[in-house]
Enzyme design. Structure first.
Site, PDB file in Angstrom:
ATOM      1  N   SER A 123      17.147  13.465  17.903  1.00  0.00           N
ATOM      2  CA  SER A 123      15.756  13.023  18.073  1.00  0.00           C
ATOM      3  C   SER A 123      15.655  11.598  17.543  1.00  0.00           C
ATOM      4  O   SER A 123      16.459  11.201  16.684  1.00  0.00           O
ATOM      5  CB  SER A 123      14.827  13.928  17.263  1.00  0.00           C
ATOM      6  OG  SER A 123      13.506  13.415  17.254  1.00  0.00           O
TER       7      SER A 123
ATOM      8  N   TYR B 227      11.710  18.448   9.601  1.00  0.00           N
ATOM      9  CA  TYR B 227      12.340  18.318  10.927  1.00  0.00           C
ATOM     10  C   TYR B 227      13.219  17.069  10.980  1.00  0.00           C
ATOM     11  O   TYR B 227      14.375  17.128  11.418  1.00  0.00           O
ATOM     12  CB  TYR B 227      11.238  18.240  11.992  1.00  0.00           C
ATOM     13  CG  TYR B 227      11.730  17.956  13.386  1.00  0.00           C
ATOM     14  CD1 TYR B 227      12.424  18.917  14.111  1.00  0.00           C
ATOM     15  CD2 TYR B 227      11.490  16.716  13.985  1.00  0.00           C
ATOM     16  CE1 TYR B 227      12.867  18.653  15.400  1.00  0.00           C
ATOM     17  CE2 TYR B 227      11.922  16.450  15.266  1.00  0.00           C
ATOM     18  CZ  TYR B 227      12.613  17.414  15.972  1.00  0.00           C
ATOM     19  OH  TYR B 227      13.056  17.145  17.255  1.00  0.00           O
TER      20      TYR B 227
HETATM   21  N1  LIG Z   1       9.807  17.490  23.022  1.00  0.00           N
HETATM   22  C1  LIG Z   1      10.019  16.470  22.227  1.00  0.00           C
HETATM   23  O1  LIG Z   1       9.153  15.575  22.094  1.00  0.00           O
HETATM   24  C2  LIG Z   1      11.323  16.328  21.508  1.00  0.00           C
HETATM   25  C3  LIG Z   1      11.577  15.095  20.862  1.00  0.00           C
HETATM   26  C4  LIG Z   1      12.776  14.925  20.180  1.00  0.00           C
HETATM   27  C5  LIG Z   1      13.714  15.939  20.153  1.00  0.00           C
HETATM   28  N2  LIG Z   1      13.466  17.115  20.779  1.00  0.00           N
HETATM   29  C6  LIG Z   1      14.495  18.154  20.705  1.00  0.00           C
HETATM   30  O2  LIG Z   1      14.770  18.672  21.983  1.00  0.00           O
HETATM   31  C7  LIG Z   1      15.184  20.039  21.878  1.00  0.00           C
HETATM   32  C8  LIG Z   1      14.391  20.888  22.855  1.00  0.00           C
HETATM   33  O3  LIG Z   1      13.032  20.734  22.576  1.00  0.00           O
HETATM   34  P1  LIG Z   1      11.880  21.026  23.663  1.00  0.00           P
HETATM   35  O4  LIG Z   1      10.946  19.911  23.568  1.00  0.00           O
HETATM   36  O5  LIG Z   1      12.479  21.360  24.960  1.00  0.00           O
HETATM   37  O6  LIG Z   1      11.198  22.279  22.962  1.00  0.00           O
HETATM   38  P2  LIG Z   1      10.780  23.738  23.522  1.00  0.00           P
HETATM   39  O7  LIG Z   1      10.179  23.597  24.865  1.00  0.00           O
HETATM   40  O8  LIG Z   1      10.000  24.354  22.424  1.00  0.00           O
HETATM   41  O9  LIG Z   1      12.180  24.473  23.657  1.00  0.00           O
HETATM   42  C9  LIG Z   1      12.911  24.873  22.542  1.00  0.00           C
HETATM   43  C10 LIG Z   1      14.015  25.796  23.005  1.00  0.00           C
HETATM   44  O10 LIG Z   1      14.798  26.152  21.859  1.00  0.00           O
HETATM   45  C11 LIG Z   1      15.019  27.552  21.917  1.00  0.00           C
HETATM   46  N3  LIG Z   1      15.283  28.126  20.599  1.00  0.00           N
HETATM   47  C12 LIG Z   1      14.525  28.028  19.471  1.00  0.00           C
HETATM   48  N4  LIG Z   1      15.107  28.709  18.481  1.00  0.00           N
HETATM   49  C13 LIG Z   1      16.259  29.242  18.987  1.00  0.00           C
HETATM   50  C14 LIG Z   1      17.284  30.053  18.448  1.00  0.00           C
HETATM   51  N5  LIG Z   1      17.283  30.473  17.180  1.00  0.00           N
HETATM   52  N6  LIG Z   1      18.314  30.411  19.273  1.00  0.00           N
HETATM   53  C15 LIG Z   1      18.326  30.013  20.545  1.00  0.00           C
HETATM   54  N7  LIG Z   1      17.386  29.266  21.121  1.00  0.00           N
HETATM   55  C16 LIG Z   1      16.351  28.884  20.332  1.00  0.00           C
HETATM   56  C17 LIG Z   1      13.777  28.122  22.565  1.00  0.00           C
HETATM   57  O11 LIG Z   1      14.127  29.360  23.174  1.00  0.00           O
HETATM   58  P3  LIG Z   1      13.452  30.766  22.867  1.00  0.00           P
HETATM   59  O12 LIG Z   1      12.397  30.543  21.832  1.00  0.00           O
HETATM   60  O13 LIG Z   1      12.930  31.212  24.189  1.00  0.00           O
HETATM   61  O14 LIG Z   1      14.607  31.581  22.419  1.00  0.00           O
HETATM   62  C18 LIG Z   1      13.491  27.070  23.629  1.00  0.00           C
HETATM   63  O15 LIG Z   1      14.235  27.344  24.792  1.00  0.00           O
HETATM   64  C19 LIG Z   1      15.020  20.430  20.418  1.00  0.00           C
HETATM   65  O16 LIG Z   1      16.258  20.346  19.756  1.00  0.00           O
HETATM   66  C20 LIG Z   1      14.073  19.366  19.878  1.00  0.00           C
HETATM   67  O17 LIG Z   1      14.253  19.137  18.509  1.00  0.00           O
HETATM   68  C21 LIG Z   1      12.280  17.335  21.453  1.00  0.00           C
END
Ligand SMILES: NC(=O)c1ccc[n+]([C@@H]2O[C@H](COP(=O)([O-])OP(=O)(O)OC[C@H]3O[C@@H](n4cnc5c(N)ncnc54)[C@H](OP(=O)(O)O)[C@@H]3O)[C@@H](O)[C@H]2O)c1
Length: 284
Positions: free
Chosen positions: A135, A148
């Site tokens: 991130s 985080y």
């Molecule tokens: N969106 C942003 O602005 C942003 C910015 C910087 C970085 N990121 C990073 O991008 C990644 C994805 O984020 P996103 O925005 O796509 O969020 P999201 O839509 O909330 O998706 C998160 C995913 O992680 C999975 N997950 C959570 N805990 C888990 C576990 N213990 N085992 C397996 N799967 C798990 C969830 O699956 P289930 O809950 O269905 O199992 C879901 O598929 C993350 O690492 C986040 O830190 C996001």
């Protein structure tokens, strides 16, 4: 013969879009999440090259079962996209020890659990790609995002060491750093922040101001495809970058962070988030 890739956290947001994008680009994709029900959206997409897999990255038995399922399918993994993540928000002083653990168990230990489980096979094959979703918060720590942000700083450090350890084994490691991306993640972070806005909270007024600024971030951000494209580059380029930033405009903030003294970046933070309006009331 399609190259196989495992994408964790593929039930939503960046992971889901990445799974579909990679399948369209010709990868055989194993799309993992904790609940197979949530992966139903993916069935039939990506030219039929997506297979859902149940995996909780915090549970080593669940990882083992998923990898057994993948190898029973006859697939040797070429790539791993460590995307699964959660965000624990709130004042460092007030976030509970169990929430701190929850954060690290998924974003750091979970990522390492899956990585260590796939590496023996990749080393034997003498090839492979690990793409860690970090991130911008892995370089820039906003107030009330320290739990985080520190987990993503850990991802940066361990990815550097891993890249150097694995280079002689033919396994390449990249970090993809999203900035604000429009996914359900933003809503989850808002809910986390709301827990610290109650009257008794020592930081309640600051958190309210920060929360109001943060609420505008995700809805106005680009969708996850920009991240999926960076992941695809990291998986396919002969010489992948050690780091990708998506969207690219976030590079300006990283440059500011790297070049400007903290006194300046702290002032920029206050101004941008509106926290410069906060004045602590003098205790009587
Ligand atoms: N969106 C942003 O602005 C942003 C910015 C910087 C970085 N990121 C990073 O991008 C990644 C994805 O984020 P996103 O925005 O796509 O969020 P999201 O839509 O909330 O998706 C998160 C995913 O992680 C999975 N997950 C959570 N805990 C888990 C576990 N213990 N085992 C397996 N799967 C798990 C969830 O699956 P289930 O809950 O269905 O199992 C879901 O598929 C993350 O690492 C986040 O830190 C996001």
């Amino acid at each position: 013969m399609y190259r196989s890739v495992l994408v964790t956290g593929a039930s939503s947001g960046i992971g889901e879009t990445t799974a579909i994008h990679l399948a369209h680009k010709g990868f055989r994709v194993f799309a993992a999440a904790r609940s197979s029900g949530k992966l139903k959206n993916l069935s039939g997409l990506g030219g039929g090259r997506i297979s859902p897999v149940t995996m909780d990255v915090t549970d080593e038995a669940s990882i083992k079962n998923a990898l057994t399922e993948i190898s029973a399918d006859g697939s040797a993994l070429y790539g791993l996209v460590n995307n699964a993540g959660v965000s624990v928000m709130g004042p460092i002083e007030e976030v509970s020890a169990s929430d701190w653990k929850r954060q690290y168990e998924t974003n750091v230990f979970g990522l390492m659990n899956v990585t260590r489980a796939v590496l023996p096979q990749m080393r034997r094959e003498g090839r492979g790609r690990i793409v860690n979703i970090g991130s911008v918060a892995g370089r820039i720590a906003a107030p009330f995002q320290g739990v985080y942000a520190s987990s993503k700083h850990a991802v940066e450090g361990l990815s550097d060491a891993l890249r150097r350890e694995l280079e002689p084994h033919g396994v390449k490691v990249s970090v993809v750093r999203p900035g604000f991306i429009n996914t359900p993640f933003g809503h989850q972070e808002q809910e986390e922040l709301a827990r610290y806005t109650g009257e008794s909270g020592a930081y309640a007024e600051q958190v309210k101001i920060y929360k109001e600024w943060h609420a505008k971030g995700h809805p106005n951000a680009p969708g996850p495809l920009v991240v999926a494209e960076a992941v695809h580059h990291a998986l396919t380029a002969d010489h992948p970058n050690s780091r990708y930033t998506a969207p690219k405009k976030m590079l300006a903030y990283l440059a500011l962070r790297n070049l400007a003294p903290s006194a300046i970046t702290d002032r920029v933070f206050k101004k941008v988030t509106g926290l410069d309006a906060y004045k602590k009331e003098k205790s009587a």
